[in-house]
Motif scaffolding. Structure first.
Motif, PDB file in Angstrom:
ATOM      1  N   LYS A  57      56.566  71.761 -46.572  1.00 12.54           N
ATOM      2  CA  LYS A  57      57.247  71.570 -47.866  1.00 12.54           C
ATOM      3  C   LYS A  57      58.703  71.978 -47.760  1.00 12.54           C
ATOM      4  O   LYS A  57      59.045  72.902 -47.037  1.00 12.54           O
ATOM      5  CB  LYS A  57      56.586  72.473 -48.926  1.00 12.54           C
ATOM      6  N   GLN A 110      66.917  72.444 -49.459  1.00 16.42           N
ATOM      7  CA  GLN A 110      66.603  71.165 -48.801  1.00 16.42           C
ATOM      8  C   GLN A 110      66.298  70.086 -49.843  1.00 16.42           C
ATOM      9  O   GLN A 110      66.703  68.936 -49.697  1.00 16.42           O
ATOM     10  CB  GLN A 110      65.407  71.343 -47.852  1.00 16.42           C
ATOM     11  N   GLY A 135      68.516  82.331 -44.712  1.00 17.77           N
ATOM     12  CA  GLY A 135      67.128  82.004 -44.395  1.00 17.77           C
ATOM     13  C   GLY A 135      66.503  80.967 -45.294  1.00 17.77           C
ATOM     14  O   GLY A 135      65.283  80.898 -45.418  1.00 17.77           O
ATOM     15  N   SER A 136      67.338  80.129 -45.945  1.00 19.44           N
ATOM     16  CA  SER A 136      66.775  79.139 -46.870  1.00 19.44           C
ATOM     17  C   SER A 136      66.639  77.758 -46.231  1.00 19.44           C
ATOM     18  O   SER A 136      66.315  76.796 -46.910  1.00 19.44           O
ATOM     19  CB  SER A 136      67.619  79.073 -48.147  1.00 19.44           C
ATOM     20  N   LYS A 156      69.061  75.895 -44.270  1.00 16.39           N
ATOM     21  CA  LYS A 156      70.225  74.985 -44.359  1.00 16.39           C
ATOM     22  C   LYS A 156      70.291  74.051 -43.142  1.00 16.39           C
ATOM     23  O   LYS A 156      70.677  72.901 -43.263  1.00 16.39           O
ATOM     24  CB  LYS A 156      71.531  75.800 -44.460  1.00 16.39           C
ATOM     25  N   THR A 157      69.901  74.571 -41.958  1.00 15.22           N
ATOM     26  CA  THR A 157      70.018  73.761 -40.739  1.00 15.22           C
ATOM     27  C   THR A 157      69.179  72.484 -40.855  1.00 15.22           C
ATOM     28  O   THR A 157      69.684  71.381 -40.634  1.00 15.22           O
ATOM     29  CB  THR A 157      69.560  74.586 -39.510  1.00 15.22           C
ATOM     30  N   GLY A 171      73.776  83.510 -39.018  1.00 16.48           N
ATOM     31  CA  GLY A 171      72.983  82.316 -38.769  1.00 16.48           C
ATOM     32  C   GLY A 171      71.829  82.459 -37.798  1.00 16.48           C
ATOM     33  O   GLY A 171      70.988  81.565 -37.731  1.00 16.48           O
ATOM     34  N   ASP A 213      68.464  82.821 -36.171  1.00 18.18           N
ATOM     35  CA  ASP A 213      67.127  82.746 -36.730  1.00 18.18           C
ATOM     36  C   ASP A 213      66.153  83.234 -35.666  1.00 18.18           C
ATOM     37  O   ASP A 213      65.630  82.450 -34.887  1.00 18.18           O
ATOM     38  CB  ASP A 213      66.833  81.290 -37.125  1.00 18.18           C
ATOM     39  N   ARG A 236      68.846  88.513 -41.602  1.00 18.36           N
ATOM     40  CA  ARG A 236      68.092  88.176 -40.376  1.00 18.36           C
ATOM     41  C   ARG A 236      66.607  88.434 -40.594  1.00 18.36           C
ATOM     42  O   ARG A 236      65.775  88.038 -39.787  1.00 18.36           O
ATOM     43  CB  ARG A 236      68.574  88.988 -39.163  1.00 18.36           C
ATOM     44  N   ARG A 284      63.161  85.733 -44.024  1.00 12.41           N
ATOM     45  CA  ARG A 284      63.635  84.346 -43.959  1.00 12.41           C
ATOM     46  C   ARG A 284      62.504  83.381 -44.315  1.00 12.41           C
ATOM     47  O   ARG A 284      61.348  83.651 -44.011  1.00 12.41           O
ATOM     48  CB  ARG A 284      64.182  84.044 -42.561  1.00 12.41           C
TER      49      ARG A 284
HETATM   50  N1  LIG Z   1      60.882  73.786 -45.306  1.00 10.39           N
HETATM   51  C1  LIG Z   1      60.644  74.808 -44.528  1.00 10.39           C
HETATM   52  N2  LIG Z   1      59.423  75.374 -44.475  1.00 10.39           N
HETATM   53  C2  LIG Z   1      59.183  76.441 -43.679  1.00 10.39           C
HETATM   54  N3  LIG Z   1      60.098  76.980 -42.869  1.00 10.39           N
HETATM   55  C3  LIG Z   1      61.339  76.449 -42.883  1.00 10.39           C
HETATM   56  C4  LIG Z   1      61.674  75.338 -43.692  1.00 10.39           C
HETATM   57  N4  LIG Z   1      62.964  75.017 -43.478  1.00 10.39           N
HETATM   58  C5  LIG Z   1      63.428  75.891 -42.575  1.00 10.39           C
HETATM   59  N5  LIG Z   1      62.437  76.733 -42.215  1.00 10.39           N
HETATM   60  C6  LIG Z   1      62.564  77.859 -41.277  1.00 10.39           C
HETATM   61  O1  LIG Z   1      63.355  78.835 -41.927  1.00 10.39           O
HETATM   62  C7  LIG Z   1      64.094  79.575 -41.004  1.00 10.39           C
HETATM   63  C8  LIG Z   1      65.542  79.700 -41.471  1.00 10.39           C
HETATM   64  O2  LIG Z   1      66.204  78.462 -41.402  1.00 10.39           O
HETATM   65  P1  LIG Z   1      67.772  78.354 -41.146  1.00 10.39           P
HETATM   66  O3  LIG Z   1      68.121  79.096 -39.924  1.00 10.39           O
HETATM   67  O4  LIG Z   1      68.149  76.950 -41.228  1.00 10.39           O
HETATM   68  O5  LIG Z   1      68.302  79.143 -42.414  1.00 10.39           O
HETATM   69  P2  LIG Z   1      69.792  79.245 -42.952  1.00 10.39           P
HETATM   70  O6  LIG Z   1      69.746  78.899 -44.398  1.00 10.39           O
HETATM   71  O7  LIG Z   1      70.715  78.471 -42.095  1.00 10.39           O
HETATM   72  O8  LIG Z   1      70.025  80.799 -42.806  1.00 10.39           O
HETATM   73  P3  LIG Z   1      71.400  81.581 -42.518  1.00 10.39           P
HETATM   74  O9  LIG Z   1      72.213  81.465 -43.759  1.00 10.39           O
HETATM   75  O10 LIG Z   1      70.940  82.939 -42.243  1.00 10.39           O
HETATM   76  O11 LIG Z   1      72.031  80.918 -41.374  1.00 10.39           O
HETATM   77  C9  LIG Z   1      63.924  78.855 -39.681  1.00 10.39           C
HETATM   78  O12 LIG Z   1      62.988  79.572 -38.899  1.00 10.39           O
HETATM   79  C10 LIG Z   1      63.337  77.526 -40.038  1.00 10.39           C
HETATM   80  O13 LIG Z   1      62.483  76.999 -39.048  1.00 10.39           O
END
Ligand SMILES: Nc1ncnc2c1ncn2[C@@H]1O[C@H](COP(=O)(O)OP(=O)(O)OP(=O)(O)O)[C@@H](O)[C@H]1O
Length: 739
Positions: free
Chosen positions: A168, A173, A196-197, A199-200, A530, A532, A557, A560
């Motif tokens: 999900k 996203q 940890g939301s 974004k990638t 960033g 993870d 960190r 997440r």
């Molecule tokens: N839809 C999802 N469901 C479950 N896990 C997810 C989902 N999307 C991302 N993740 C996991 O959440 C973790 C954090 O993702 P990501 O590194 O993109 O966060 P971020 O928003 O870029 O955080 P930061 O601001 O710290 O860089 C990763 O381990 C990723 O695999």
């Protein structure tokens, strides 16, 4: 207020005033610390059997020890001063010590950890965490939405669910994917969300899905569709890994990584072979754009997305000029809209940042056109420089502990001990802890202090990853006949890229050698952005962050994508306690105030027996199960190592000096809180295992003074001198400390 006045703020405490009333007290030196303590207590009119207070001026009179001591004092006062030693008696005791041939330790005063500490003024927690309140993880995947609803291509859907176990979308996203997937929306994007939301995946998924939805033949020779730029090599490598994971479902699409520290020649060869996603750091990307013809050829007909990840950090690290140059080259490459008509007709720029600062807006004005801001507006707080920062994830449990400078190292040892006991004894799950420090030298010191006390360790990655072996006793819970189950890591910008990558790979690995162990990483802020890393359970900020954003990124960190996590912030008594007001707006769910003695040291050092490192076998009568004695012995063991090992002493001195210099780089609005003038430097030296401040910090020998012809400066106090030197060096070296 004069500098002198400022400096003396933290020197006089009520206990000290009492103590200082006896002039001869200052003369106590040499001999064993226990003997000096006995003598000191005798002079204070304290009964022989009394134990030290946990914290003579501690939070809320912790543990009642102080109270008991005062009562005893009152009782003896009542009896008159008949017990008070005369000068003759003191001389006699000192002479007896001398006669008994008690070794002098460098002729220094070995001060006690638990006395003369500055008073903790925070009596009440004004942002208390409500343990019973229901908490919904704010960065977790949403229960009611699916990726299919958002139009993600089918091949990707099954790959996400079967191989990446992602079912999900998260809230960010849900907002970003439809926008980036639609050809109708051709405005740029500013993504602003919690740590940890996700974004990638938020930007990678819609781009890949759009390419797959074209239903046109594409392979690595079709050109680069996206250029992704990140501020650190670690973050760029991580984004590259996510892109590689995603494209495993369509192996004809290939990502490519361009980062400093790697061989340029092999990067050039990869660019020539062709790639569809270029991920890199700004300097190296620009270098290739200026010197490698293949990269421009790659972008000719295909480049439609340019993403700047951690935009505020890119600006903070001074990449503005580099980015301008990159954009100038990229925008001058003519776009061929005929080859891929189902892609946007112009380059879409995406800027990701957890902070909406003036410098990010500036970057936005350079890179973004007619941009749309996508953020979760309910989770936002403002900093004192008016930047807007996403708040801490709701499920993250924040703790704050106010620790006197002398006790910082031993309190850290106690926290690491308590986590090790809690998470590794009966579990085969791996537990990860990150400890953030202000500079590379301090990371080196802490890594050495915990990982190389004796020969009971094995290097896994040369000098940066150490597994402790049977016999090691650096934490009180370690038993000489058991494997310690702890691996220590260090990470900072002065290590080679190979070491940095190997260290992070090992820390993140889920293989047998990390299974069931407590992995502890000492790092600078190079690891705060960033990264993870899987299941980091605890983040410890031993050194306070350099600004609120760094605080939020460091603790981000953990906790997440909906997982739980906790963080612990160390503050020192006094002005630093004011930092709680600065971070309060971002901690909507409050925090717990931990008492360093009752909540941390006592559980770690009670019911254990920390042996003196200079005694092979302890005699029964020496066994003392008092937690404060054990904590003191633990600390004395570190001090003893430093006295005996000149290499380690140098590491400790460098760690301390760099720490002070880094401290002077705190931002102007927070100078009233983090100001080196408020720190008791001698006490702080103790937390680096040093019994006195390193001479190089501020004390010049008379020879050196002559050489530089600064005889006038001899009138300047040591503290002021050190403060002046620190101020001078701070400007030049500011960036070195964070990374
Ligand atoms: N839809 C999802 N469901 C479950 N896990 C997810 C989902 N999307 C991302 N993740 C996991 O959440 C973790 C954090 O993702 P990501 O590194 O993109 O966060 P971020 O928003 O870029 O955080 P930061 O601001 O710290 O860089 C990763 O381990 C990723 O695999």
């Amino acid at each position: 207020m004069s500098e002198d006045n400022d400096i003396f703020i933290n020197l006089a405490t009520p206990d000290q005033q009492v103590a200082n009333s006896s002039k001869s007290l200052n003369k106590l030196s040499g001999g064993r610390w226990k003997d000096r303590r006995k003598l000191r207590m005798l002079m204070d009119n304290r009964p022989k059997t009394s134990k030290r207070g946990a914290n003579d001026e501690g939070m809320d009179g912790t543990l009642g020890r102080n109270e008991k001591r005062i009562k005893r004092q009152e009782a003896s006062d009542h009896q008159g001063n008949s017990n008070k030693p005369t000068a003759k008696q003191i001389d006699k005791t000192l002479a007896q010590n001398k006669k008994a041939n008690i070794p002098k330790v460098d002729d220094q005063i070995v001060s006690s950890l638990f006395t003369s500490n500055r008073e903790i003024t925070t009596a009440e927690n004004t942002n208390k965490h409500d343990k019973d309140a229901e908490v919904i993880a704010s960065n977790a995947p949403l229960a009611t939405n699916t990726f299919s609803d958002l139009g993600i291509q089918e091949l990707l859907l099954s790959h996400l669910s079967s191989k990446m176990v992602i079912e999900k979308p998260t809230s960010i996203q849900k907002l970003v994917i439809p926008h980036l997937s639609s050809l109708k929306n051709d405005n740029d994007l500013f993504i602003h969300a919690q740590t940890g939301s996700g974004k990638t995946l938020g930007y990678l998924l819609p781009i890949l899905s759009t390419i797959l939805n074209m239903k046109t033949h594409v392979d690595r020779k079709s050109g680069a569709f996206a250029l992704i730029i990140a501020p650190t090599r670690e973050l760029a490598s991580q984004i590259y890994d996510v892109a590689t994971n995603l494209t495993n479902c369509c192996r004809y699409l290939v990502p490519c990584l361009l980062i400093g520290g790697e061989r340029k020649k092999s990067e050039k060869a990869r660019l020539r072979k062709g790639c569809n996603f270029i991920v890199g750091t700004p300097g190296r990307v620009l270098d290739h754009l200026q010197n490698t013809q293949a990269i421009k050829e790659q972008m000719g007909s295909s480049l439609r997305y340019v993403i700047l990840d951690e935009g505020d950090k890119l600006m903070e690290l001074g990449f503005e000029e580099t980015l301008r140059n990159i954009f100038e080259i990229v925008h001058n490459i003519p776009i061929d809209t005929k080859t891929f008509p189902k892609l946007p007709s112009r380059i879409i720029h995406v800027l990701c940042s957890a902070t909406l600062k003036e410098n990010v807006k500036q970057l936005g004005s350079v890179t973004l056109k007619n941009y749309k801001l996508i953020s979760n507006s309910q989770k936002i707080g403002k900093t004192n420089d008016d930047s807007v920062v996403a708040a801490v994830p709701d499920q993250l449990r924040q703790n704050i502990t106010i620790v006197p400078p002398k006790l910082r190292l031993v309190t850290l040892a106690a926290i690491l001990n308590n986590i090790t006991v809690k998470h590794t004894k009966d579990s085969d799950g791996t537990y990860r802890t990150m400890v953030f420090l202000s500079c590379a030298d301090s990371v080196d010191f802490h890594f050495e202090a915990f990982s190389s006390a004796d020969s009971f360790h094995r290097d896994i990655v040369e000098g940066a990853v150490r597994i402790l072996t049977k016999g090691c006793t650096t934490l009180p819970c370690f038993k000489e006949d058991e494997d310690p189950n702890v691996i220590f890591y260090k990470l900072h910008g002065s290590l080679s890229q190979q070491t940095r990558s190997a260290t992070l790979r090992h820390f993140a690995s889920k293989k047998d050698d990390t299974k069931g162990k407590h992995l502890i990483l000492f790092c600078t802020d190079v690891a705060s952005r960033g990264l993870d890393l899987p299941h980091v359970g605890t983040v410890i900020e031993l050194d306070p962050p350099f600004n609120v954003e760094d605080h939020l990124h460091r603790i981000g960190r953990t906790a997440r994508a909906g997982r739980t996590g906790e963080s612990i912030l160390f503050l020192m008594p006094g002005e630093e306690e004011g930092y709680m007001d600065v971070i309060k707006p971002f901690h909507k769910k409050g925090w717990t105030l931990l008492k360093f003695d009752k909540d941390i040291l006592m559980p770690a050092f009670s019911n254990t027996n920390v042996g003196r490192s200079d005694m092979k076998e302890r005699k029964k009568k020496d066994i003392d199960l008092e937690w404060d004695t054990n904590a003191t012995t633990w600390h004395l063991n570190v001090e003893r190592r430093i006295l005996e090992d000149s290499d380690f002493k140098e590491v400790a001195s460098k760690g301390y000096s760099s720490h002070i210099r880094a401290y002077t780089t705190h931002i102007a609005p927070e100078k009233a809180i983090f100001n080196v003038k408020f720190i008791h430097l001698g006490h702080l030296a103790k937390s680096f295992g040093l019994r006195e401040r390193p001479k190089t910090m501020g004390i010049q020998t008379s020879k050196q003074q002559k050489e530089i012809g600064e005889s006038k400066k001899s009138k300047e106090g040591n503290k002021n001198k050190m403060w002046r030197i620190a101020r001078m060096t701070a400007k030049d070296t500011a960036s070195e400390f964070n990374y």
